[in-house]
Design a protein around this motif. Structure first.
Motif, PDB file in Angstrom:
ATOM      1  N   ALA A   1       0.841  -1.206   0.000  1.00 36.20           N
ATOM      2  CA  ALA A   1       0.000   0.000   0.000  1.00 36.20           C
ATOM      3  C   ALA A   1       0.876   1.257   0.000  1.00 36.20           C
ATOM      4  CB  ALA A   1      -0.926   0.004   1.218  1.00 36.20           C
ATOM      5  N   GLY A   2       1.979   1.217   0.752  1.00 38.27           N
ATOM      6  CA  GLY A   2       2.919   2.336   0.784  1.00 38.27           C
ATOM      7  C   GLY A   2       3.579   2.533  -0.576  1.00 38.27           C
ATOM      8  N   LEU A   3       3.983   1.429  -1.198  1.00 36.91           N
ATOM      9  CA  LEU A   3       4.630   1.513  -2.513  1.00 36.91           C
ATOM     10  C   LEU A   3       3.660   2.077  -3.550  1.00 36.91           C
ATOM     11  CD1 LEU A   3       6.618  -1.853  -2.598  1.00 36.91           C
ATOM     12  CD2 LEU A   3       7.571   0.434  -2.368  1.00 36.91           C
ATOM     13  N   ARG A   4       2.395   1.660  -3.451  1.00 36.28           N
ATOM     14  CA  ARG A   4       1.401   2.167  -4.404  1.00 36.28           C
ATOM     15  C   ARG A   4       1.185   3.671  -4.247  1.00 36.28           C
ATOM     16  NH1 ARG A   4      -1.033  -2.815  -4.391  1.00 36.28           N
ATOM     17  NH2 ARG A   4      -2.153  -2.362  -2.470  1.00 36.28           N
ATOM     18  N   ALA A   5       1.183   4.139  -2.987  1.00 39.63           N
ATOM     19  CA  ALA A   5       1.009   5.577  -2.728  1.00 39.63           C
ATOM     20  C   ALA A   5       2.195   6.352  -3.304  1.00 39.63           C
ATOM     21  CB  ALA A   5       0.891   5.827  -1.229  1.00 39.63           C
ATOM     22  N   LEU A   6       3.370   5.776  -3.144  1.00 37.63           N
ATOM     23  CA  LEU A   6       4.581   6.406  -3.666  1.00 37.63           C
ATOM     24  C   LEU A   6       4.513   6.486  -5.195  1.00 37.63           C
ATOM     25  CD1 LEU A   6       7.274   7.437  -2.624  1.00 37.63           C
ATOM     26  CD2 LEU A   6       8.202   5.143  -2.882  1.00 37.63           C
ATOM     27  N   LEU A   7       4.050   5.409  -5.795  1.00 33.34           N
ATOM     28  CA  LEU A   7       3.959   5.359  -7.255  1.00 33.34           C
ATOM     29  C   LEU A   7       2.921   6.351  -7.793  1.00 33.34           C
ATOM     30  CD1 LEU A   7       4.974   3.778  -9.736  1.00 33.34           C
ATOM     31  CD2 LEU A   7       3.040   2.233  -9.422  1.00 33.34           C
ATOM     32  N   SER A   8       1.750   6.406  -7.153  1.00 31.08           N
ATOM     33  CA  SER A   8       0.702   7.273  -7.697  1.00 31.08           C
ATOM     34  C   SER A   8       1.073   8.751  -7.513  1.00 31.08           C
ATOM     35  CB  SER A   8      -0.659   6.948  -7.079  1.00 31.08           C
ATOM     36  OG  SER A   8      -0.676   7.341  -5.738  1.00 31.08           O
ATOM     37  N   THR A   9       1.726   9.111  -6.397  1.00 33.79           N
ATOM     38  CA  THR A   9       2.113  10.511  -6.222  1.00 33.79           C
ATOM     39  C   THR A   9       3.260  10.867  -7.173  1.00 33.79           C
ATOM     40  OG1 THR A   9       3.459   9.794  -4.350  1.00 33.79           O
ATOM     41  CG2 THR A   9       1.368  10.825  -3.825  1.00 33.79           C
ATOM     42  N   THR A  10       4.153   9.900  -7.408  1.00 33.45           N
ATOM     43  CA  THR A  10       5.263  10.151  -8.337  1.00 33.45           C
ATOM     44  C   THR A  10       4.712  10.436  -9.736  1.00 33.45           C
ATOM     45  OG1 THR A  10       6.792   8.837  -7.074  1.00 33.45           O
ATOM     46  CG2 THR A  10       7.310   9.093  -9.396  1.00 33.45           C
ATOM     47  N   ARG A  11       3.694   9.684 -10.129  1.00 32.13           N
ATOM     48  CA  ARG A  11       3.078   9.906 -11.443  1.00 32.13           C
ATOM     49  C   ARG A  11       2.492  11.318 -11.535  1.00 32.13           C
ATOM     50  NH1 ARG A  11      -0.776   5.323 -11.698  1.00 32.13           N
ATOM     51  NH2 ARG A  11       0.729   3.656 -11.667  1.00 32.13           N
ATOM     52  N   ARG A  12       1.826  11.732 -10.449  1.00 33.59           N
ATOM     53  CA  ARG A  12       1.208  13.065 -10.447  1.00 33.59           C
ATOM     54  C   ARG A  12       2.276  14.164 -10.516  1.00 33.59           C
ATOM     55  NH1 ARG A  12      -2.287  11.982  -5.904  1.00 33.59           N
ATOM     56  NH2 ARG A  12      -2.988  10.118  -6.991  1.00 33.59           N
ATOM     57  N   ILE A  13       3.384  13.947  -9.790  1.00 25.43           N
ATOM     58  CA  ILE A  13       4.475  14.927  -9.806  1.00 25.43           C
ATOM     59  C   ILE A  13       5.059  15.024 -11.222  1.00 25.43           C
ATOM     60  CG2 ILE A  13       6.834  15.362  -8.979  1.00 25.43           C
ATOM     61  CD1 ILE A  13       5.893  14.023  -6.268  1.00 25.43           C
ATOM     62  N   ARG A  14       5.254  13.869 -11.853  1.00 28.47           N
ATOM     63  CA  ARG A  14       5.835  13.863 -13.210  1.00 28.47           C
ATOM     64  C   ARG A  14       4.870  14.456 -14.230  1.00 28.47           C
ATOM     65  NH1 ARG A  14       9.070   8.073 -12.597  1.00 28.47           N
ATOM     66  NH2 ARG A  14      10.706   8.925 -11.241  1.00 28.47           N
ATOM     67  N   ASP A  15       3.562  14.252 -14.021  1.00 27.27           N
ATOM     68  CA  ASP A  15       2.552  14.858 -14.908  1.00 27.27           C
ATOM     69  C   ASP A  15       2.652  16.378 -14.896  1.00 27.27           C
ATOM     70  OD1 ASP A  15       1.553  12.448 -15.633  1.00 27.27           O
ATOM     71  OD2 ASP A  15      -0.245  12.541 -14.360  1.00 27.27           O
ATOM     72  N   LYS A  16       3.127  16.919 -13.769  1.00 33.43           N
ATOM     73  CA  LYS A  16       3.269  18.380 -13.662  1.00 33.43           C
ATOM     74  C   LYS A  16       4.690  18.811 -14.008  1.00 33.43           C
ATOM     75  CE  LYS A  16      -0.544  19.269 -10.598  1.00 33.43           C
ATOM     76  NZ  LYS A  16      -1.185  20.278  -9.784  1.00 33.43           N
TER      77      LYS A  16
END
Lengths: 112, 138
Positions: free
Chosen positions: A56-71
């Motif tokens: 669950a922690g890894l998934r949170a890290l992955l989804s926020t990383t995607r959002r950061i890269r989208d910006k």
């Protein structure tokens, strides 16, 4: 889980301590989302005091990383040690993140 | 395994995770398993519990019974729920060669359970799922 943020010239250092599990991972996501909304796009995440991470922690890290890269932002990880390092290596997540030994080393990689 | 002191019944609700962690830590340390082994157990226990919380009771609320005990060199953790049948052993392996964002969801938790356990078994009896995990603590 405790999240501490320290503003440096080239990035915001986000120090995460304690446990990043199915209960606490949403707190991390919420915090990063708030920071993104406030316009912060460069992050160094310090996991030196993180004792535990689950899928669950890894998934949170992955989804926020995607959002950061989208910006067009960037996120570097630092100080991954002990159990957390083992879980990272086992999952194959180490390969999609840029991981640095120390926060200072990560900060040097970013334009000042 | 039938010692009433080594069994808890909790709501299949992710917020109850700290109760499960406390239970596992207390009993694993009491049976002499080391810190590193206990960490692996906590990871497997969280992943099993979260799976039950997310998928066992699609129509609403349910509960899960967790029991633990020592069998020779092994520390045993058993999860019992009354939800939909789900055999973790038949779940596909995660596609570790793919980027994590291209993998199917949920696979990573099951992968961690497999990695952390020395023996893993599933059975469906009288409408209940029994997931038994054994950790070598010699």
């Amino acid at each position: 889980m405790t999240i501490e943020t320290i503003k440096q010239t080239s990035a915001l250092v986000v120090a995460v301590s304690g446990r990043m599990d199915a209960v606490t991972a949403p707190e991390y996501e919420k915090k990063i989302n708030e920071l993104l909304d406030s316009g912060e796009v460069s992050y160094v995440v310090d996991f030196g005091q993180l004792e535990y991470i689950s899928s669950a922690g890894l998934r949170a890290l992955l989804s926020t990383t995607r959002r950061i890269r989208d910006k067009q932002g960037c996120i570097l990880l630092a100080n991954i040690v002990g159990n957390v390092k083992e879980v990272f290596e086992m999952s194959g997540f180490g390969s999609i993140f840029t991981v640095h030994a120390t926060v200072d080393q990560a900060l040097k990689m970013l334009p000042g | 395994m039938k010692d009433p002191g080594s069994e808890i019944r909790i709501s299949a609700d992710i917020d109850k995770l700290p109760l499960l962690c406390g239970f596992v830590e207390e009993h694993s340390e009491a049976s002499g398993c080391g810190k590193a082994r206990t960490n692996g157990m906590l990871l497997a226990a969280e992943e099993a519990f979260v799976n039950i919380c997310r998928y066992s009771y699609p129509k609403g609320h349910g509960e899960v019974t967790v029991s633990c005990g020592r069998e020779d060199n092994f520390f045993i953790l058993e999860f019992i729920d009354e939800g939909v049948p789900f055999d973790i052993l038949s779940a596909p392996e995660p596609e570790l060669e793919l980027d994590p964002d291209q993998r199917s969801p949920g696979g990573l938790g099951i992968f961690f359970i497999r990695q952390m356990t020395d023996r893993l078994s599933y059975r469906r009896v009288d409408g209940r799922n029994f997931l038994t995990m054994a950790f070598n603590c010699r």
